[in-house]
Design a protein around this motif. Structure first.
Motif, short mmCIF file in Angstrom:
data_model
loop_
_atom_site.label_atom_id
_atom_site.label_comp_id
_atom_site.label_asym_id
_atom_site.label_seq_id
_atom_site.Cartn_x
_atom_site.Cartn_y
_atom_site.Cartn_z
N UNK A 52 1.56 6.87 -6.61
CA UNK A 52 0.53 7.56 -7.25
C UNK A 52 0.91 8.92 -6.87
N UNK A 53 1.49 9.21 -5.76
CA UNK A 53 1.93 10.57 -5.11
C UNK A 53 2.91 11.13 -6.32
N UNK A 69 2.38 1.67 -3.48
CA UNK A 69 1.40 2.11 -4.37
C UNK A 69 0.88 3.46 -4.24
N UNK A 70 0.95 3.95 -2.90
CA UNK A 70 0.35 5.30 -2.77
C UNK A 70 1.56 6.21 -3.00
N UNK A 98 0.86 -1.21 0.06
CA UNK A 98 0.01 -0.11 0.13
C UNK A 98 0.83 1.18 -0.07
#
Lengths: 654, 572
Positions: free
Chosen positions: A137-138, A133-134, A130
């Protein structure tokens, strides 16, 4: 221990490092540019924006640290205690920086979402996937949004909030125009470059904060992502730099070049330090901090790059050049046309400027009738050469390339040269790199001939029996005068010289003579019942004098397309008047099929109140991006009816 | 959740879809269109917000402030943003007070430079709104406010003998007279609808005209404002020079149907600057007023051209002398009054003539803006010369005369140069004097203290409206609508003024683009309505320099004409 095998590995490593240096030299301007700095405005050069640059760097570096640390746990395991602490501190700092961006007027939704997600990153480290992935994306959002903001008008987003309204400029930024839409390739490069750089930063933090005993094992786990990201960084950076017009053979001795060298050396040192560390030296205490320090230096230099203008893109051989120079504290647009060996026109966006191939012997650029700013006739040799622009005792170089094929271009030294140069200017503003092979004054187009005949019929329908005619000896002027005389004959009108009778005056000359005519009518030296301008005389300097100007046009200058041209021109050459020639060059349209309508042009003013830039305006930017600053160009008739020489129900293209 | 948020953002940042969705969210679009005389279709679109339909406390009917606004800055890539008629909730005490609940965008013509609408709106009237630069008049049907319908368009080719439409006044039959300040579209002779011919020097030049429009914008008459004979060529400078000199550049307009008189004031040949390096002569600013006989409404007949007198001020800049640039004229309203007023933009003074039926009306200066400036600023007093004296209207009961002034004159002390203001004069003694009026501003003491004569207007109240831009307050409208249990009705008293801070940016006289409401007390005292606040900034006055409108994120706008109005169903 190493022997010949070890020497070969060292040689391969050395070659690899050198190759990296070459590639990095091309690649490194890019990442920091994701949060683009001020590259655009013409006029007085502002000092680097201190607060904005600091915030920009702060957001960039701290977000990279937080995201980089969060990206690597699936590969390298959780970071150490110091790594977590650093990630927490970076996330808080990044969020604070993003909050400052919002306060400064940035788009709050995107920026606050970024801040929230960044703050959450360190707490997600216990869930590696997680967190990664975050973090990805950031980074994607930050990189893409930065690019998107750079393409806007400076009012939105992280970039817009900190760069104070700087407009998109040359090179890569030009690739995101027209219409401020983001080019897909540019977005892709920004995202890839951002992700790769973030992995590097994360790896450096991991190594720098790891326990000495863990470093070798950690380095082995990090090697694959670091190598992949290095390749991605180099390729995307090189492509980005290429699109930005950066070349190894130019721009090195500028501030931009100096920062580029610093960044390159720091990043290359980082590569070397990492290599050394991976080969065992990492057992020494503190050795792993070297790559991190060098990488931080590279990022800092890259961020600083956003605050200085990048070198202009290289000239295209034999294609008219629209460039910029910074001289005497002013950034000036410069047009060189036709950019062929021999005599060229150099148009400089300043008064009292000069130009030449010898910085010690510059030719003063002078005002030309019917135009704005100044012009110089300069002889250029074949191939690449420096053109020097002077202003207030200072000089600056603009490289030009007239090509090596020896072919000449049209002669722009005559009175119609500026109009011809405006065709080139329109093309350059549109990003069309085509050689200039002919000029509008070389011939009369069928469309313009039809418009002139229609105008004569309009005048005749008003009941007058005499018209004045002002022409010039150019091929177009000669042919146009013949068309007017022929149509006047068909309408049984008598044609006289300007001022011989108080009659409608039809002007078919070029800009220079038309400028004199409209001024003479405005001051009463020439009596006229209105000034009927040929279509190619649509230009603010010719519409400002109070002479009752009318002009037949097949497009409305106030319609979206006409305004887009005027705005684009004002962005690249502020204050330069929009013209019919420029519009044709910009639009690329050979001619409109629409019937002509007659337009009236006039300025409006309040007596006693100052008019910056004069009635023709534009120098101060007030009214910039409009066809007639401080005035109006309004259709006052419906479509002018076609005549017997025109095809039924349609007009010929030019 | 974080991931979901970022996913949405990652998708949205490229296409800016969220912005568009926000612009459309809760906004109801209603279009209307008309076909112009050129065969083209001209369309307009309402963008009604939820506030437009929101109930009011006690179901109180609402009063609206119409604001005719032009786009201030181009959109992305230089594309034009639309001009629009903003409908602002002007019902005090309601939650939506000060909110822009609808913008009617003009979708087919850009860069109009929205200018004036009529001075007063009466039940059943349509709204006539001019585009100064587009030479176009738009007619709006506002019977169903806050929704508006485009009901007509008057194109440049419909008014070949005039250009640059300025002001409108609506007659009892719903038709309107308009002043077209500039000359004919084409230099040379122009034949008006009554058969007369005048020579003109072209678009935005001279002479202007009076146009009568029907309720759909169709031209019923073009009437010359110029005399057939030449006026004084020294007084009436025309560039280029005309065979018959004329000062006919009508700006302000007012009508007394009971007296069969129409009156217009000459402003300037607006296309006069230019031809550098020669400076514009002072006399391109006009000093004259024209009175027409409108016994035959379709054939306004010019009766007189009267000149405003010079005043006691001796200005170094001739254009700053009192009678220069007669922007506005206004008539008295009561049947037993026959007088009219005029005010000068560059001269900074107010003039009066007691009887507009007089074939040779005599004007006298009855007030100098300096008096109001002095009352507001005893020290560092702004100069009246070139102060931009603008909107001028007497109250329907003829007790008060309201006047808006743009700023201190060009030579004003720096401390108070941006001192725009609105002031109110008690004109009852002046009107009571009838033709025997004695008031006249003759010396510098009267310039700063008001006229000595007993019938001179007395300054009742003045309210400064500071605007730090090149412009300031310029236009205004009176609210005369009273509310009782049957709904709204027109009254003889003025409860509020709406004042807009903008002139014409292309003349380099701009403004801060705010619209303020000014309360008018029972004795004429003025005070800023602190409750009429910008919905975004929360500060008094509604700002038009905003990012978001009901029709989207189109950035700043320039508000010029303002008008109070009520839906037909809510007024009797």
């Amino acid at each position: 221990m190493y022997g010949s095998h070890g020497r070969r590995r060292r040689a391969v490593a050395a070659v690899a490092v050198l190759a990296c240096l070459q590639i990095l030299a091309l690649s490194l301007p890019a990442w920091a540019d994701t949060l683009a700095g001020p590259h655009g405005p013409h006029g007085p050069v502002s000092p680097p924006e201190g607060a904005g640059a600091v915030i920009r760097g702060l957001v960039l570096v701290t977000t990279s640290i937080a995201a980089g640390v969060a990206m690597l746990p699936p590969v390298a395991g959780p970071p150490g205690r110091h790594g977590r602490t650093l990630a927490h501190a970076a996330a808080v700092t990044a969020a604070a920086g993003q909050f400052m961006v919002v306060v400064a007027g940035g788009a709050w939704l995107v920026t606050m979402a970024l801040a929230t997600a960044t703050l959450a990153l360190p707490t997600m480290l216990s869930r590696p996937r997680s967190a990664a992935a975050t973090a990805v994306l950031i980074t994607i959002v930050l990189a893409a949004y930065g690019r998107f903001s750079a393409a806007q008008d400076g009012t939105a987003g992280v970039s817009g909030a900190v760069r104070g309204g700087a407009a998109p400029d040359t090179g890569f930024q030009a690739a995101v125009t027209p219409g401020a839409t983001v080019h897909g390739a540019g977005l892709g490069l920004a995202v890839v470059h951002g992700l790769a750089a973030t992995v590097w930063v994360g790896a450096a933090v991991y190594l720098a904060t790891a326990a000495p005993a863990d470093r070798r094992a950690l380095a082995r786990r990090l090697t694959p992502p670091v190598l992949v990201s290095a390749a991605a960084l180099a390729v995307s950076g090189a492509l980005w730099a290429f699109l930005d017009g950066v070349r190894l053979d130019r721009g090195v001795w500028s501030a931009f070049g100096a920062l580029l060298i610093v960044k390159t050396v720091a990043a290359a040192g980082c590569v070397v330090a990492l290599s050394v560390f991976l080969r065992g030296a990492g057992r020494r205490r503190g050795a792993a901090r070297s790559p991190a320090v060098l990488l931080a230096g590279a990022v800092a230099a890259g961020t600083a790059l956003t605050a200085v203008p990048r070198p202009a893109p290289p000239p295209v051989p034999g294609v008219p050049l629209l460039g910029d120079v910074t001289v005497a504290g002013h950034r000036l647009p410069v047009l060189v046309a036709p950019a062929r060996p021999g005599w060229n026109l150099v148009h400089i966006g300043a008064d009292q400027a000069s130009a030449g191939t010898d910085p010690a012997r510059l030719t003063p650029a002078t005002a030309q009738p019917g135009t704005r700013y100044t012009w110089a006739r300069i002889w250029l040799p074949a191939g690449r050469s420096p053109l020097w622009i002077g202003l207030r005792g200072a000089v600056a170089e603009l490289p030009v390339d007239t090509g090596d094929d020896g072919a000449g271009g049209p002669d722009l030294r005559g009175p119609d040269g500026p109009e011809c140069a405006h065709v080139a200017l329109g093309r350059a503003v549109a990003g069309v790199g085509a050689p200039l092979r002919s000029c509008p004054a070389d011939r009369l187009t069928a469309a313009d001939a039809a418009d002139l005949r229609a105008m004569v019929r309009f005048v005749a329908a008003r009941g007058v029996r005499v018209i004045g005619l002002a022409g010039d000896p150019s091929p177009r002027g000669t042919r146009a005068a013949a068309e007017v005389r022929a149509e006047a004959g068909r309408q049984r009108l008598t044609v006289v010289a300007p001022g011989a009778a108080r009659a409608p005056l039809i002007v078919v000359s070029g800009w220079a003579d038309a400028d004199r005519v409209v001024r003479d009518v405005g001051t009463g030296r020439v009596a006229a019942l209105g000034t009927y301008l040929a279509p190619w005389l649509l230009s603010a300097p010719l519409l400002g004098p109070s002479a009752g100007q009318l002009v037949p046009l097949r497009f409305h200058p106030g319609d979206p397309r006409g305004l887009s041209y005027a705005a684009a021109l004002n962005l690249r050459f502020p204050g330069e008047p929009a013209t019919a020639a420029g519009y044709r060059g910009w639009s690329g349209e050979p001619g409109s099929q629409a019937p002509p309508r007659l337009y009236a042009a006039s300025t409006l003013s309040v007596p006693g109140h100052a008019q910056p830039g004069g009635a023709s305006g534009g120098h101060d930017g007030h009214g910039g991006g409009r066809w007639l600053p401080g005035g109006t160009i309004t259709p006052i008739t419906g479509p002018l009816a076609p005549g017997p020489l025109d095809p039924v129900s349609r007009y010929p293209p030019s | 959740m974080v991931l979901a948020t970022l996913s949405v953002l990652a998708t949205g940042i490229v296409a800016s879809a969220p912005l568009e969705a926000a612009a459309d969210g809760g906004v109801v679009k209603v279009g209307s269109e008309v076909v112009g005389s050129d065969g083209k279709t001209y369309s307009a679109t309402n963008h009604l917000t939820e506030q437009a339909f929101a109930p009011t406390p006690g179901n109180r009917p609402r009063k609206w402030l119409l604001t005719w606004a032009g786009d201030a800055e181009p959109g992305t890539g230089g594309s034009p943003d639309p001009d629009f008629l903003a409908v602002v909730d002007a019902t005090p005490g309601t939650p939506g007070y000060g909110r822009v609940v609808n913008t009617l965008t003009l979708d087919s013509a850009f860069g109009n430079e929205p200018h004036h609408m009529q001075y007063m709106w009466h039940k059943g009237d349509r709204v006539y709104a001019g585009g100064l630069l587009s030479d176009t008049t738009y007619v709006f049907d506002i019977a169903r406010l806050p929704q508006v319908r485009l009901a007509g368009v008057t194109l440049p080719a419909d008014t070949p003998c005039g250009s640059a439409p300025d002001a409108y006044t609506v007659l009892k039959d719903g038709t309107a007279y308009a002043t077209y300040m500039g000359g004919p579209d084409v230099t040379g002779p122009c034949r008006y609808t009554d058969g007369q011919v005048r020579n003109g020097n072209g678009y935005a030049g001279s002479p202007g005209e009076v146009v009568r429009l029907d309720r759909s914008g169709k031209v019923l008459a073009e009437a010359p404002a110029a005399t057939s004979a030449s006026e004084d060529p020294e007084l009436c400078v025309n560039i280029p020079v005309l065979p018959e000199a004329t000062c006919a550049n009508p700006h302000g307009i007012a009508v007394r149907e009971d007296l069969n008189r129409l009156i217009t004031s000459d402003f300037a040949e607006v296309r006069n600057m230019v031809t550098p390096p020669a400076p514009p002569p002072a006399n391109v600013g006009r000093k004259t007023v024209r009175i027409f006989d409108i016994a035959d409404r379709g054939r306004p007949r010019l009766l007189s051209v009267s000149r405003l007198p010079d005043g006691p001020r001796q200005e170094t800049n001739p254009i700053a002398e009192e009678p220069h640039m007669v922007m506005e004229t206004a008539v008295t309203n009561q049947p037993h009054h026959r007088g009219a007023f005029a005010s000068t933009m560059s001269g900074g003074a107010v003039f009066y003539t007691p009887d507009i039926t007089d074939p040779n009306p005599k004007w006298r200066e009855v007030f100098d803006d300096s008096t109001a400036f002095k009352a507001l600023f005893p020290t560092d007093t702004p100069q009246a010369g070139t102060d931009g004296g603008s909107w001028l209207m007497p109250s329907p009961d003829d007790r008060y005369l309201f006047h808006v002034v743009l700023s201190g004159g060009l030579s004003s002390p720096a401390a108070n140069k941006e001192a725009g203001m609105v002031y109110v004069l008690d004109i009852q003694p002046l009107l009571a004097a009838g033709r025997g009026t004695r008031c006249s501003i003759d010396d510098m003491r009267e310039v700063f203290a008001g006229g000595r004569e007993r019938d001179c207007p007395r300054l009742v109240s003045a309210l400064p409206i500071k605007d730090l831009t090149s412009g300031g307050p310029h236009w205004a409208a009176m609210d005369t609508f009273g509310l009782d249990r049957q709904g709204y009705r027109e009254t003889q008293q003025v409860s509020r003024l709406a004042v807009s801070n903008y002139f014409v940016s292309s003349t380099y006289v701009d403004g801060d683009h705010r619209v303020c409401l000014v309360n008018v007390g029972p004795h004429g005292e003025l005070s800023l309505d602190q409750t009429f606040r910008d919905e975004n900034q929360g500060t008094p006055c509604v700002g038009f320099d905003r990012t978001r409108w009901p029709h989207g994120d189109h950035g700043g706008a320039r508000p010029h004409g303002v008008l109070f109005a009520v839906a037909d169903a809510d007024i009797r």
